[in-house]
Design a protein around this motif. Structure first.
Motif, short mmCIF file in Angstrom:
data_model
loop_
_atom_site.label_atom_id
_atom_site.label_comp_id
_atom_site.label_asym_id
_atom_site.label_seq_id
_atom_site.Cartn_x
_atom_site.Cartn_y
_atom_site.Cartn_z
N ALA A 53 0.83 -1.21 0.00
CA ALA A 53 0.00 0.00 0.00
C ALA A 53 0.86 1.25 0.00
CB ALA A 53 -0.93 0.00 1.21
N VAL A 54 1.92 1.24 0.80
CA VAL A 54 2.84 2.39 0.84
C VAL A 54 3.47 2.60 -0.52
CG1 VAL A 54 4.96 3.28 1.87
CG2 VAL A 54 3.29 2.07 3.30
N ALA A 55 3.94 1.53 -1.14
CA ALA A 55 4.60 1.64 -2.44
C ALA A 55 3.63 2.12 -3.51
CB ALA A 55 5.19 0.29 -2.85
N ILE A 56 2.37 1.66 -3.45
CA ILE A 56 1.39 2.07 -4.44
C ILE A 56 1.09 3.56 -4.33
CG2 ILE A 56 -1.05 1.85 -5.07
CD1 ILE A 56 -0.81 -1.14 -4.54
N ALA A 107 13.10 6.64 -1.55
CA ALA A 107 12.32 5.53 -1.00
C ALA A 107 12.48 5.36 0.52
CB ALA A 107 12.66 4.23 -1.72
N PRO A 108 13.70 5.40 1.07
CA PRO A 108 13.81 5.25 2.53
C PRO A 108 13.05 6.32 3.31
CG PRO A 108 15.95 4.95 1.48
CD PRO A 108 15.02 5.48 0.42
N ALA A 109 13.14 7.57 2.85
CA ALA A 109 12.44 8.65 3.54
C ALA A 109 10.92 8.51 3.40
CB ALA A 109 12.89 10.00 2.99
N ALA A 119 8.91 -1.11 3.58
CA ALA A 119 8.38 -0.74 2.27
C ALA A 119 9.44 -0.16 1.34
CB ALA A 119 7.24 0.28 2.44
N THR A 120 10.64 0.12 1.85
CA THR A 120 11.68 0.78 1.04
C THR A 120 12.00 0.02 -0.25
OG1 THR A 120 12.68 1.87 2.96
CG2 THR A 120 14.07 1.62 1.00
N PRO A 121 12.38 -1.25 -0.19
CA PRO A 121 12.70 -1.94 -1.45
C PRO A 121 11.47 -2.13 -2.34
CG PRO A 121 12.70 -3.49 0.38
CD PRO A 121 12.60 -2.13 0.97
N VAL A 122 10.29 -2.23 -1.75
CA VAL A 122 9.07 -2.38 -2.54
C VAL A 122 8.82 -1.11 -3.35
CG1 VAL A 122 6.63 -2.97 -2.46
CG2 VAL A 122 8.18 -3.88 -0.73
N ILE A 123 9.03 0.05 -2.73
CA ILE A 123 8.89 1.33 -3.44
C ILE A 123 9.88 1.40 -4.59
CG2 ILE A 123 9.17 3.84 -3.25
CD1 ILE A 123 8.21 3.61 -0.36
N GLN A 124 11.12 1.00 -4.34
CA GLN A 124 12.15 1.11 -5.37
C GLN A 124 11.85 0.22 -6.57
OE1 GLN A 124 15.43 0.19 -2.74
NE2 GLN A 124 16.04 2.33 -2.56
N ALA A 181 5.38 -6.57 -5.92
CA ALA A 181 6.02 -5.48 -6.65
C ALA A 181 6.60 -5.94 -7.98
CB ALA A 181 7.11 -4.85 -5.79
N TRP A 182 7.39 -7.01 -7.98
CA TRP A 182 8.03 -7.46 -9.21
C TRP A 182 7.01 -7.97 -10.22
CZ3 TRP A 182 12.36 -6.05 -11.05
CH2 TRP A 182 13.47 -5.79 -10.24
N SER A 183 5.95 -8.59 -9.76
CA SER A 183 4.92 -9.06 -10.70
C SER A 183 4.24 -7.89 -11.39
CB SER A 183 3.88 -9.91 -9.96
OG SER A 183 3.19 -9.16 -8.98
N ARG A 184 4.06 -6.78 -10.69
CA ARG A 184 3.47 -5.58 -11.32
C ARG A 184 4.42 -4.99 -12.35
NH1 ARG A 184 -0.64 -2.15 -8.16
NH2 ARG A 184 -1.83 -3.73 -7.01
#
Length: 504
Positions: A53-56, A107-109, A119-124, A181-184
């Motif tokens: 959700a954060v990454a989206i 992404a970390p911030a 969520a950092t790596p998911v955002i990236q 994330a990777w599937s998207r």
């Protein structure tokens, strides 16, 4: 010389056929997407959905800012694509690249702002889709502009199937949120390639300063409005993540997605043709007389679905996702109201864009954001994730819809009753249908049986109460689908815009 009436019939015929194929596209795509979510929800813990959700949130905001609203000038059908498209491509490519780099670096911030460092790596990873969408911005817009919804079905279904094929083995292998994330990313890559294949004409990047100025005058207010609206619609994720916990955020994300399923399907079907159709109708001076029929038709389809979501919230969540997700039911019940209002809001936004009025569209979004922020804080504080749904519904009904109605009645020169009166029978009938479904299933303990029985009771009630309205709507759709265009090639989107310059 082709008559305006002939142009209307041809446009209506093309738009209706494109809308049907858009509906097929969305039905197939959402079935696969919904199936994917059900499968993954039974393999991944709620907190992993919270990280997604954060990454989206980050991806959605960046994507809608990435091309600065430039594709709107291409989509409306009121300009020569050979002149506009190369500049749009350049703007989309440069800005999406900048947005992608910024999202990866920050992404970390951004994850820390949501109080979810995981969520950092998911955002990236998900940020890669921003660049892919920028590369495919012009082809996808040309497919939209030219009503090519039939070949688009293959592309979009292929994209969601790619997500399913990738996410299941990744989730089983313990990838968690990274599987999502990777599937998207894989699905977006397939979509980008597909749009490049089916686009009616391919363009290389180019730049014309005069064209860029015209594009950005229309697009920048829209881009800012998009930024505000996506901050508005994702503020709940930020507040829930900080005020509650990642598990609550994961439950809320699932409930929000399910509540928004009707609105996403219906608005995507409408959007398959809405902006290019509304732009042409506004240029011809007929949008005002037809707007009320659009509102009534959308209300007829949208309201009963949302009413049944509210009435059957708990058994629906348990049936779809399992007992572990049962606490999301209370959020789904309150978000169901917002789901219905959001469909109208999206239609009003498309009418505004079709009329070329992106400036005050931005200010409506600002008012929405200003009203929603304190409402969400109070709602979440008092009632948790259910309070977020209450806040969304309250602000949409009392602030956003009245502002849109005021703005549209002014530009389209019709009264508020003319615009909204046709939706009142659907609202009353849907409310009755939801009540019947809830009363009829109140004592049923089996969630599957409750969903089936409630859906049947509610649907039958609504069909009986709106029989005449439904028959009239079906007749209008049939007449559009069977209408034979009488116009010559002059009615093509390219030719019909010759001699028209600027924004109406």
């Amino acid at each position: 010389m082709t008559t305006v009436r002939g142009q209307d019939r041809t446009l209506g015929h093309r738009a209706a056929n494109a809308t049907v194929w858009g509906g097929v596209n969305m039905a197939l795509g959402r079935i696969v997407q919904f199936t994917t979510t059900i499968i993954v929800a039974r393999m991944i813990a709620p907190e992993h959905f919270g990280a997604l959700a954060v990454a989206i949130v980050v991806q959605t905001i960046a994507t809608n800012m990435a091309e600065l609203g430039a594709t709107a000038a291409l989509a409306r059908g009121n300009g020569d694509p050979d002149k506009i498209a190369p500049t749009v491509f350049s703007i989309a490519l440069v800005t999406s690249g900048i947005m992608t780099a910024a999202a990866i670096a920050l992404a970390p911030a951004l994850a820390a702002a949501f109080d979810d460092p995981a969520a950092t790596p998911v955002i990236q990873v998900l940020s890669i889709t921003i660049l892919l969408q920028g590369i495919g911005a012009v082809p996808s817009t040309m497919v939209w502009r030219e009503f090519l919804q039939k070949p688009r079905v293959v592309v979009d279904v292929g994209s969601v199937l790619t997500v399913l094929v990738l996410v299941v083995p990744m989730a089983l292998d313990g990838w968690g949120a990274m599987a999502l994330a990777w599937s998207r990313v894989g699905g977006q890559l397939v979509a980008m390639v597909g749009y490049w294949i089916i686009t009616p004409k391919r363009y290389a990047p180019g730049f014309d300063r005069t064209v860029a100025g015209e594009i950005l005058r229309l697009g920048m207010p829209l881009a800012m409005a998009n930024l505000v609206v996506f901050v508005t619609l994702n503020m709940d994720y930020l507040l829930i993540g900080r005020m509650l916990d990642p598990t609550a955020l994961g439950l809320y994300l699932l409930a929000f997605n399910l509540a928004g399923l009707p609105s996403s399907v219906i608005t995507a079907v409408i959007r398959a043709t809405a902006v290019p159709t509304f732009g042409r109708l506004f240029a011809e001076g007929t949008l005002g007389t037809l707007a009320a029929r659009f509102v009534a038709g959308v209300s007829y389809c949208a309201f009963p679905i949302s009413a049944l979501l509210i009435a059957l919230a708990h058994p629906l969540i348990v049936t779809a996702y399992g007992e572990a997700w049962a606490p999301a039911g209370i959020a789904l019940a309150t978000l169901g109201v917002f789901g219905a209002t959001r469909i109208l809001v999206e239609l009003f936004a498309d009418l505004s864009l079709g009329a070329g009025r992106t400036g005050w569209l931005f200010w409506v979004q600002v008012a929405w954001l200003v009203a929603l922020a304190p409402a969400l804080y109070v709602g979440i504080t008092q009632w948790g994730i259910a309070g977020a749904g209450i806040a969304h519904a309250t602000v949409a009904c009392l602030v956003v819809i009245p502002l849109y109605v005021k703005a549209l009645t002014s530009v389209l020169r019709i009264s508020a009753w003319q615009l909204m009166g046709g939706s009142l029978p659907s609202l009353l009938a849907a409310s009755a249908a939801g009540l019947v479904a809830w009363l009829g299933t109140n004592g049923i303990t089996d969630p599957v049986l409750a969903v089936v029985a409630g859906a049947l009771l509610g649907t039958m009630t609504y069909a009986l109460l709106t029989f005449r309205q439904g028959r009239a709507l079906a007749g209008e759709i049939r007449s559009l689908l069977h209408a034979k265009g009488t116009a010559s090639d002059e009615t093509s989107p390219h030719a019909s815009t010759q001699g028209r310059t600027g924004t109406p």
